[in-house]
Write an enzyme that holds these catalytic residues in place. Structure first.
Site, short mmCIF file in Angstrom:
data_model
loop_
_atom_site.label_atom_id
_atom_site.label_comp_id
_atom_site.label_asym_id
_atom_site.label_seq_id
_atom_site.Cartn_x
_atom_site.Cartn_y
_atom_site.Cartn_z
N GLU A 48 0.91 -1.26 -0.14
CA GLU A 48 0.08 0.04 0.02
C GLU A 48 0.75 1.25 -0.16
O GLU A 48 0.75 2.15 -0.68
CB GLU A 48 -1.20 -0.10 1.07
CG GLU A 48 -1.81 -1.25 1.32
CD GLU A 48 -1.12 -2.23 2.61
OE1 GLU A 48 -0.08 -2.76 2.28
OE2 GLU A 48 -1.89 -2.59 3.30
N CYS A 76 -2.64 -2.72 7.51
CA CYS A 76 -2.03 -2.48 8.96
C CYS A 76 -2.25 -0.92 9.51
O CYS A 76 -2.87 -0.07 8.65
CB CYS A 76 -0.77 -2.88 9.20
SG CYS A 76 0.46 -1.50 8.32
#
Length: 142
Positions: A48, A76
């Site tokens: 990401e 996360c």
């Protein structure tokens, strides 16, 4: 999501945890990346994060308003924070991550009062495929 899965498989082939991400704006892929913490010797080199950095460069803007993120694993806490700071419009993810996820699990970052921007979130897209990819990768490591 198909491009994100391609990136996840490429990451696995490099010995990285198989997570991939793609960022789309106006129906066009502007960035795609797979996990690379080992290769880059950088603990922040999650799929990401790398895709967001690429998209910011491609669009010449630190804000990715109107962009959508597709990722094969629930982000996360670190990635959720950057997703918020980048002002991504939507997040689509495949597998939930009860241990390290921070969207539907853990700190549930986007539900915190200190979160400045909350994207729309859609989880469970091709979840079984993502879970299988991760399980197969870790079975070879044990």
């Amino acid at each position: 999501m198909g491009v994100a899965f391609d990136e996840a498989r490429a990451a696995a082939a490099r010995g990285e945890v198989p997570v991939g991400a793609a960022i789309v704006k106006d129906g066009r892929i502007v960035a795609a990346a797979g996990n690379a913490p080992r290769a880059l010797r950088d603990p922040s080199a999650h799929a990401e994060m790398l895709a967001i950095r690429q998209a910011c460069q491609a669009l010449d803007d630190e804000r990715l308003m109107g962009c959508d993120l597709y990722v094969t694993l629930e982000p996360c806490t670190m990635c959720a924070a950057v997703i918020s700071f980048a002002r991504l419009r939507r997040v689509y993810f495949a597998a939930s991550d009860p241990k390290g996820g921070a969207v539907e699990n853990g700190v549930r970052f986007f539900h915190q009062p200190t979160c400045h921007h909350v994207p729309e979130v859609y989880g469970g897209i091709r979840e079984a495929e993502a879970a299988s990819l991760l399980r197969e990768f870790f079975e070879t490591k044990r």
